[in-house]
Design a protein around this motif. Structure first.
Motif, PDB file in Angstrom:
ATOM      1  N   LEU A   1       0.056  -6.344   0.894  1.00  0.00           N
ATOM      2  CA  LEU A   1      -1.083  -5.644   1.490  1.00  0.00           C
ATOM      3  C   LEU A   1      -0.725  -5.184   2.900  1.00  0.00           C
ATOM      4  N   HIS A   2      -1.439  -5.674   3.920  1.00  0.00           N
ATOM      5  CA  HIS A   2      -1.260  -5.077   5.248  1.00  0.00           C
ATOM      6  C   HIS A   2      -0.399  -5.904   6.186  1.00  0.00           C
TER       7      HIS A   2
ATOM      8  N   TRP B   1      -2.742   6.485  -5.651  1.00  0.00           N
ATOM      9  CA  TRP B   1      -3.424   6.673  -4.365  1.00  0.00           C
ATOM     10  C   TRP B   1      -3.276   8.119  -3.937  1.00  0.00           C
TER      11      TRP B   1
ATOM     12  N   ALA C   1      -6.458   7.632   5.059  1.00  0.00           N
ATOM     13  CA  ALA C   1      -7.062   6.560   4.277  1.00  0.00           C
ATOM     14  C   ALA C   1      -6.753   6.829   2.807  1.00  0.00           C
ATOM     15  N   PRO C   2      -6.310   5.814   2.060  1.00  0.00           N
ATOM     16  CA  PRO C   2      -6.038   6.063   0.646  1.00  0.00           C
ATOM     17  C   PRO C   2      -7.287   5.984  -0.231  1.00  0.00           C
TER      18      PRO C   2
ATOM     19  N   PRO D   1       0.835  -1.207   0.000  1.00  0.00           N
ATOM     20  CA  PRO D   1       0.000   0.000   0.000  1.00  0.00           C
ATOM     21  C   PRO D   1       0.870   1.257   0.000  1.00  0.00           C
ATOM     22  N   PRO D   2       0.273   2.426  -0.279  1.00  0.00           N
ATOM     23  CA  PRO D   2       1.072   3.650  -0.335  1.00  0.00           C
ATOM     24  C   PRO D   2       1.658   4.013   1.037  1.00  0.00           C
TER      25      PRO D   2
ATOM     26  N   ASN E   1     -11.739  11.534   5.499  1.00  0.00           N
ATOM     27  CA  ASN E   1     -12.029  10.323   6.265  1.00  0.00           C
ATOM     28  C   ASN E   1     -11.873  10.594   7.752  1.00  0.00           C
TER      29      ASN E   1
ATOM     30  N   TRP F   1     -13.135  -1.269   7.147  1.00  0.00           N
ATOM     31  CA  TRP F   1     -12.316  -1.946   6.143  1.00  0.00           C
ATOM     32  C   TRP F   1     -10.963  -1.279   5.952  1.00  0.00           C
ATOM     33  N   PRO F   2      -9.921  -2.072   5.868  1.00  0.00           N
ATOM     34  CA  PRO F   2      -8.622  -1.509   5.502  1.00  0.00           C
ATOM     35  C   PRO F   2      -8.625  -1.124   4.019  1.00  0.00           C
ATOM     36  N   ARG F   3      -7.707  -0.285   3.634  1.00  0.00           N
ATOM     37  CA  ARG F   3      -7.544   0.075   2.221  1.00  0.00           C
ATOM     38  C   ARG F   3      -6.080  -0.098   1.854  1.00  0.00           C
ATOM     39  N   PRO F   4      -5.757  -0.706   0.742  1.00  0.00           N
ATOM     40  CA  PRO F   4      -6.626  -1.469  -0.156  1.00  0.00           C
ATOM     41  C   PRO F   4      -6.932  -2.851   0.413  1.00  0.00           C
ATOM     42  N   ARG F   5      -7.815  -3.562  -0.264  1.00  0.00           N
ATOM     43  CA  ARG F   5      -8.214  -4.883   0.220  1.00  0.00           C
ATOM     44  C   ARG F   5      -8.018  -5.999  -0.797  1.00  0.00           C
ATOM     45  N   TYR F   6      -7.784  -5.626  -2.044  1.00  0.00           N
ATOM     46  CA  TYR F   6      -7.687  -6.667  -3.073  1.00  0.00           C
ATOM     47  C   TYR F   6      -6.415  -6.536  -3.885  1.00  0.00           C
TER      48      TYR F   6
ATOM     49  N   ARG G   1      -0.833   4.872   6.875  1.00  0.00           N
ATOM     50  CA  ARG G   1      -1.081   4.877   8.321  1.00  0.00           C
ATOM     51  C   ARG G   1      -1.537   6.247   8.834  1.00  0.00           C
TER      52      ARG G   1
ATOM     53  N   CYS H   1     -15.680   6.004  -3.267  1.00  0.00           N
ATOM     54  CA  CYS H   1     -14.506   5.116  -3.314  1.00  0.00           C
ATOM     55  C   CYS H   1     -14.187   4.573  -1.922  1.00  0.00           C
ATOM     56  N   THR H   2     -14.042   3.241  -1.827  1.00  0.00           N
ATOM     57  CA  THR H   2     -13.686   2.628  -0.545  1.00  0.00           C
ATOM     58  C   THR H   2     -12.219   2.193  -0.538  1.00  0.00           C
ATOM     59  N   GLY H   3     -11.490   2.618  -1.562  1.00  0.00           N
ATOM     60  CA  GLY H   3     -10.060   2.321  -1.603  1.00  0.00           C
ATOM     61  C   GLY H   3      -9.732   0.844  -1.685  1.00  0.00           C
ATOM     62  N   CYS H   4     -10.574   0.062  -2.365  1.00  0.00           N
ATOM     63  CA  CYS H   4     -10.380  -1.399  -2.351  1.00  0.00           C
ATOM     64  C   CYS H   4      -9.201  -1.830  -3.200  1.00  0.00           C
ATOM     65  N   GLY H   5      -8.859  -1.033  -4.228  1.00  0.00           N
ATOM     66  CA  GLY H   5      -7.672  -1.339  -5.029  1.00  0.00           C
ATOM     67  C   GLY H   5      -7.935  -2.090  -6.320  1.00  0.00           C
TER      68      GLY H   5
ATOM     69  N   ASP I   1      -7.224  10.459   1.597  1.00  0.00           N
ATOM     70  CA  ASP I   1      -8.619  10.842   1.792  1.00  0.00           C
ATOM     71  C   ASP I   1      -8.697  11.670   3.070  1.00  0.00           C
TER      72      ASP I   1
END
Lengths: 108, 326
Positions: free
Chosen positions: B206-207, A86, A23-24, A15-16, A92, B48-53, A20, A69-73, A89
């Motif tokens: 991911l995380h 990314w 939120a991306p 992730p970016p 958030n 939910w964490p971001r990203p997830r997929y 932490r 957008c929920t930042g799911c990727g 946000d």
């Protein structure tokens, strides 16, 4: 909006850096978008639309609806030109963590 | 429960809001398993964490034509409050005609019962117990959650109870226990817990935690589990895992599955995957001159042989250039 120019490419698995702190959110770099539509069906949150852009080389580009957008990727995986980046946000409410150490351990 | 198609949307990101359930109905799904709701004890699953997929080994240049990939996910629970979920079930029932299957995850039996009862009261046609989620530490513990949860829920609700099981060497014994506990069906199987590592940073991707892994490759293991279970079970099997095409669905049915749940294919190829798969099934039925899949359900299991029946040949012990006897 100024995006953080750190790509989360299809083959870059982490992730970016700012994940932490903020939120991306996904964001489309318009000059990289080729208007191919592939990101539209992969989004389960109605956060992507195609918009007309007559001055753009491809006349239309994808636009992320930041509110949805929920930042799911997943859109990063659909984009053949890595046009997604990314961005933080800032609207958030902040991270939810179960333990005080979660943030420092990166398991938020 | 009568379904217009054996295809069911598996619990996940394609069934977390009402609009999606309407799309699922339009696209020809026989039923939907809603996104899993978690008991209050697991409230953090709503955030939910971001990203997830992440799609591993995915060739994005050819997109939907990728035949091999792994969907690596850190999927979470339904994001609303419990009362939102009950409302969600209610509205789905009002707005669509297809059967709605609620999905629940909890820890102790009382919480399982609480979720399942609310799902029933909200009008769901069935409830699936997500006993095998790959995302909760400890959720694969068989004795403590599995047996007690199914028994308690079956005793408390009238709607059919499906138990979603994890892949593993003991799938058949879990199926038989689920049957003894009164489950109406088993869902075979959930995705596995897995992990991938970034060799540059030495970090799990991911995380930094395990993810759920699934993909087209998973079907071959699952075909085996469905075949084993179909020969021994009286209750129904809802098969899930690795389905990309109508051929995959037909194979699951030939191995005895009553219904087939799909999700990864919707994620990578969109909602139209359902119409493509349904028309593939119809043209197969036409070509084979069949009226319904019921006519062929489980046929492949009848052709399953035993090791004793396999013809073996003499001659492998003979001397040859690769053998050094002296």
């Amino acid at each position: 909006m100024n995006g953080i120019k750190k790509k989360y490419k299809g083959l870059d698995p982490l992730p970016p850096d700012f994940v932490r702190i903020h939120a991306p959110l996904a964001f489309v770099v318009e000059e990289d978008c080729i208007g191919c539509d592939r990101c539209i069906p992969i989004c389960f949150f109605d956060a992507l639309v195609m918009v007309d852009k007559p001055e753009h080389k491809y006349k239309r580009v994808a636009l992320v609806d930041l509110a949805n957008c929920t930042g799911c990727g997943l859109c990063f995986e659909a984009c053949p030109t890595d046009a997604f980046i990314w961005v933080p946000d800032k609207s958030n409410g902040g991270p939810i963590s179960r333990s005080a150490s979660a943030m420092t351990n990166g398991i938020i | 429960m009568e379904l217009s198609s054996p295809l069911i949307v598996a619990s996940g990101p394609a069934s977390h809001d009402v609009r999606q359930i309407r799309i699922a109905e339009e696209k020809g799904f026989g039923a939907v398993v809603l996104k899993t709701v978690c008991s209050a004890k697991y409230d953090e699953m709503r955030y939910w964490p971001r990203p997830r997929y992440k799609l591993l080994d995915w060739d994005k240049q050819i997109a939907g034509r990728s035949k091999q990939f792994t969907l690596y996910s850190y999927e979470q629970g339904y994001s609303g409050r419990l009362e939102d979920y009950w409302k969600f079930v209610e509205i789905c029932k009002k707005k669509t005609k297809i059967p709605i299957i609620g999905s629940a995850f909890a820890g102790v039996p009382e919480d399982w019962v609480d979720l399942a009862s609310h799902i029933e009261q909200s009008g769901a046609d069935a409830v699936e117990l997500d006993i095998s989620s790959p995302h909760r530490p400890g959720s694969l513990e068989f004795e403590t959650t599995f047996v007690a949860a199914i028994k308690a829920v079956v005793g408390a609700v009238k709607i059919p109870v499906l138990a979603k099981l994890a892949l593993g060497p003991d799938v058949l014994s879990q199926c038989l226990i689920a049957q003894d506990c009164g489950a109406a069906a088993v869902t075979l199987c959930n995705r596995l817990r897995g992990i991938d590592i970034d060799i540059e940073s030495h970090r799990p991707i991911l995380h930094g935690y395990y993810g759920g892994v699934g993909g087209p490759w998973a079907k071959y293991y699952n075909f085996g589990y469905v075949a084993e279970a179909a020969g021994k079970l009286k209750i129904q099997i809802s098969a899930t895992g690795g389905v990309m095409t109508s051929e995959d669905v037909i194979k699951y049915v030939l191995l005895g599955a009553s219904t087939v749940q799909i999700l990864s294919v919707i994620m990578v190829n969109g909602w139209d995957s359902a119409s493509t798969i349904n028309s593939g099934i119809l043209s197969y039925l036409n070509r084979k001159n069949l009226k319904s899949l019921d006519e062929i359900r489980g046929n492949a299991v009848d052709h399953l042989t035993s090791p004793e029946e396999i013809v073996r040949w003499s001659g492998e012990s003979k001397k040859g250039p690769r053998n050094e006897w002296d």
